[in-house]
Design a protein around this motif. Sequence first.
Motif, PDB file in Angstrom:
ATOM      1  N   THR A  81       7.125  12.230  41.179  1.00 31.14           N
ATOM      2  CA  THR A  81       8.051  11.347  40.479  1.00 31.14           C
ATOM      3  C   THR A  81       8.442  10.202  41.406  1.00 31.14           C
ATOM      4  N   THR A 141       9.215  16.470  30.852  1.00 34.86           N
ATOM      5  CA  THR A 141       9.663  16.916  29.533  1.00 34.86           C
ATOM      6  C   THR A 141       8.567  17.724  28.838  1.00 34.86           C
ATOM      7  N   SER A 151      17.767  14.222  22.046  1.00 37.48           N
ATOM      8  CA  SER A 151      17.005  13.181  22.740  1.00 37.48           C
ATOM      9  C   SER A 151      17.100  13.387  24.239  1.00 37.48           C
ATOM     10  N   VAL A 152      16.225  12.714  24.975  1.00 35.86           N
ATOM     11  CA  VAL A 152      16.158  12.866  26.431  1.00 35.86           C
ATOM     12  C   VAL A 152      15.498  11.656  27.067  1.00 35.86           C
ATOM     13  N   PRO A 171      19.898   7.011  28.455  1.00 37.61           N
ATOM     14  CA  PRO A 171      21.095   7.065  27.620  1.00 37.61           C
ATOM     15  C   PRO A 171      20.751   6.675  26.191  1.00 37.61           C
ATOM     16  N   THR A 193      20.356  15.291  25.821  1.00 35.28           N
ATOM     17  CA  THR A 193      20.300  16.297  26.885  1.00 35.28           C
ATOM     18  C   THR A 193      19.920  15.622  28.189  1.00 35.28           C
ATOM     19  N   TRP A 249      18.774  15.586  32.026  1.00 35.69           N
ATOM     20  CA  TRP A 249      18.150  16.342  33.114  1.00 35.69           C
ATOM     21  C   TRP A 249      17.145  15.449  33.790  1.00 35.69           C
ATOM     22  N   THR A 258      22.253  13.042  41.868  1.00 32.55           N
ATOM     23  CA  THR A 258      21.229  12.799  40.844  1.00 32.55           C
ATOM     24  C   THR A 258      20.630  11.400  40.915  1.00 32.55           C
ATOM     25  N   VAL A 297      26.196   9.815  30.797  1.00 34.22           N
ATOM     26  CA  VAL A 297      25.376   9.274  31.880  1.00 34.22           C
ATOM     27  C   VAL A 297      25.027   7.833  31.512  1.00 34.22           C
ATOM     28  N   ARG A 357      20.655   4.659  36.086  1.00 31.57           N
ATOM     29  CA  ARG A 357      20.406   4.882  37.512  1.00 31.57           C
ATOM     30  C   ARG A 357      21.346   4.040  38.368  1.00 31.57           C
ATOM     31  N   ARG A 382      10.382   6.891  34.778  1.00 30.33           N
ATOM     32  CA  ARG A 382      10.972   6.484  36.048  1.00 30.33           C
ATOM     33  C   ARG A 382       9.980   5.732  36.904  1.00 30.33           C
TER      34      ARG A 382
HETATM   35  C1  WTA Z   1      17.556   9.547  32.943  1.00 24.26           C
HETATM   36  C2  WTA Z   1      13.350  13.169  32.401  1.00 24.26           C
HETATM   37  C3  WTA Z   1      20.900   9.533  30.065  1.00 24.26           C
HETATM   38  C4  WTA Z   1      18.452   9.655  34.150  1.00 24.26           C
HETATM   39  C5  WTA Z   1      13.781  14.524  31.810  1.00 24.26           C
HETATM   40  C6  WTA Z   1      17.677  10.602  35.057  1.00 24.26           C
HETATM   41  C7  WTA Z   1      18.990  10.345  31.059  1.00 24.26           C
HETATM   42  C8  WTA Z   1      16.246  10.240  34.770  1.00 24.26           C
HETATM   43  C9  WTA Z   1      18.945  11.408  30.125  1.00 24.26           C
HETATM   44  C10 WTA Z   1      15.294  11.376  34.986  1.00 24.26           C
HETATM   45  C11 WTA Z   1      19.941  11.451  29.110  1.00 24.26           C
HETATM   46  C12 WTA Z   1      17.287  11.610  31.518  1.00 24.26           C
HETATM   47  N1  WTA Z   1      20.897  10.494  29.136  1.00 24.26           N
HETATM   48  N2  WTA Z   1      19.974   9.427  31.020  1.00 24.26           N
HETATM   49  N3  WTA Z   1      19.943  12.386  28.171  1.00 24.26           N
HETATM   50  N4  WTA Z   1      17.871  12.171  30.446  1.00 24.26           N
HETATM   51  N5  WTA Z   1      17.937  10.493  31.884  1.00 24.26           N
HETATM   52  O1  WTA Z   1      12.739  12.619  36.045  1.00 24.26           O
HETATM   53  O2  WTA Z   1      18.571   8.374  34.722  1.00 24.26           O
HETATM   54  O3  WTA Z   1      11.606  11.411  34.145  1.00 24.26           O
HETATM   55  O4  WTA Z   1      18.008  10.423  36.413  1.00 24.26           O
HETATM   56  O5  WTA Z   1      13.231  13.282  33.763  1.00 24.26           O
HETATM   57  O6  WTA Z   1      16.244   9.852  33.397  1.00 24.26           O
HETATM   58  O7  WTA Z   1      13.995  11.027  34.586  1.00 24.26           O
HETATM   59  P1  WTA Z   1      12.809  12.074  34.678  1.00 24.26           P
END
Ligand code: WTA
Length: 674
Positions: free
Chosen positions: A283, A330, A404-405, A408, A431, A433, A524, A538, A541, A552
């Motif tokens: 990552t 994910t 959703s994920v 934000p 969610t 993470w 984080t 959240v 970043r 990312r």
């Molecule tokens: C962002 C993806 C807001 C956050 C699973 C985190 C989120 C980065 C959310 C991780 C959410 C992930 N609301 N921000 N529900 N989920 N993020 O490693 O900035 O690809 O640090 O993992 O995505 O991205 P990664």
Amino acid sequence: MAEERIYEEFEHYLTPPSWKDRVWEIEEYKAFYEETIKDKENLEKWWAKWANELPWFKKWNKVLDDSNPPFYRWFVGGETNLAYLCLDRHIEEGRKNQLALIWEGEPWDEMIRRPKEIRKFTYYDLYRRSNRIAYALKEKLGVKRGEILTFYLPMIPELPLYMLAVQRLGAKHSIVYSGFSAFALAQRAMAAGSRIIVTADALYRNGKIIPLKEIVDEAIEICEEKGHKIEHVIMVKRTNRAAIPWIKKRDIWHHEFIRYISENARIEPVKLGSEDMSYILYTSGTTGAPKGAQHSIGGYAVGLYTTMKLIFDIKETDIYWCAADIGWVTGHSYIVYGPLITGTTTLMYEGAPTYPGPDRWWNIIERYGVNVFYTSPTAIRMLMKFPLDYVKKHDLSTIRIFHSVGEPINPEAFRWYYKNIGKENIVASSTWWMTETGQMLTGHFPGLGKIFPLKPGTNGYPLPGVKMEVLDEDGNPCKPGERGYFVITNPWPGMFMTLYQDDQRYIDVYWSKFSKDNKWRFYTGDFAVKDQDGYLWVLGRADDVLNIAGHRVGTAEVESAMVMHPAVAEAACVGKPHEIKGEVAFVFTVLKQGFVPSDELVGELRNHLRKTIGPIVASDATILLVDMVPKTRSGKIMRRLLKAVITGQKLGDVTTLEDESAIKEAEKAYEYLK
Ligand code: WTA
């Protein structure tokens, strides 16, 4: 501004009617939550309860070993295997005929208005097929416990099959998203020390065939230049494209690789320690080199199982669809391992959401009767642009849960899907993470049998058993409603164990900023707000990492890719807000002496970005040519100022700036561009 908009939503509560008799008072829920995190004993009790619902080869003797922080070990002494948990145990428990995986290819038959290819696999099918592959890997290529294979595969069933095959053998995978470039693939394959790459001839996307094998060949050349040998390339035949470049002895088709292996071949899943490695996933971070998040087996499985149950409220009878790509975390956790561990049916769709029309997803949900759906805010924002008729045409009434994920979610997007997809009667949340956390850590928890009210745009509550804080620069808790740094203050089972072969970087990046007085806190990299009810929001970043459509990308990665081009002297990358993708790359670029600015050159640079990182970054990136970029006196690029320029904010403190004309120039160039 977006942030202020969110605050308005703090007090906006929604309760789906079908849950109206099952709503926690927030104080009541808080009390339940607080109990799980009260002390180490309760914490261990909470996680052991879930771990006990899974079978183990050998039971653990310690839930959490925290004697050497921040290197935490979960379910110490336990023995298990992800392939066993995902497959063998369901067969042992009499669920062999349960549908495990439905795969739908992208190509569409307009005559009969149906997809051209659908493949369905029971748990027994996955078991037999992955055994056969494991056998071939072991017998023909000598794959052993501990070896890391690199997968560069599109969304086809062979990807989960190969994942499960290496888990059986106690080998590991490092999956590289199939949209990444040859350079990114080479970098990751070398870092993982892989001698085997599994790929496909090509992939389908938006009705087009996109070659993959050529990218792999190019990556292997890069590896070889650096003295790293890739010995074998296994290639799944996905399309009928001809003239695929081929290197004898090194390249083999997947179907030929397994042709002479009996369909009844069996490999006992290797009994692995709970804290052994299951996989690494690279990552982006704030410096150039990608970080290999190293995941465990026992703790990871418990983290996934618990969240599948609590956040998705998953049942074996559900059709569950996570519309992500397995190339990202994910997909690892919530297309493959999580759903299979719980014994539900997981759906996997190969292609674009808008092919052949903007209602492909709604059509899929209708045809399979999807109950639980998981996607990204970017996808929702994109799909909500189309006329509502595309949604209304389909019966989406089976959906019960929709989360959703990745980034934000803006309240508008939340309200849109809550109303139009969920008919205001679903459980929905964002969610939070990350790759490093392995599992979801915030949301709503219908699996507890009761929910607390939803709020559009929020990340809900921390998962029971997980302590989260919002801290100011000095590490003191922020007041409700105040923005601060988002940290996790106790370990959780799905957490990564370290960065592959780099314990020091693991400590430096994640555990240094806020740990003190023997209290370890995981940083984080995000900004967040806690509201008066304890709900988390959240915001995005806080470091030099972009989040482009949920992906990312480090600004340093973009900058170092740019300066690899012979015309570029220097580059400074910042994120520019984007209506659909959340954020896109904006690159201030300084040319070397003797290079003349032109549209062709900008086009070439964009192409270069596409080739070095991939289309995720290149497609909507702006490349702006300037004479210099603003720097501090000590030579650090002041991205903060460039960001202010392109978002029209005040510049703030410029006293450390070395040469003020740099910022004037950036402003001028940006004005001109507009
Ligand atoms: C962002 C993806 C807001 C956050 C699973 C985190 C989120 C980065 C959310 C991780 C959410 C992930 N609301 N921000 N529900 N989920 N993020 O490693 O900035 O690809 O640090 O993992 O995505 O991205 P990664």
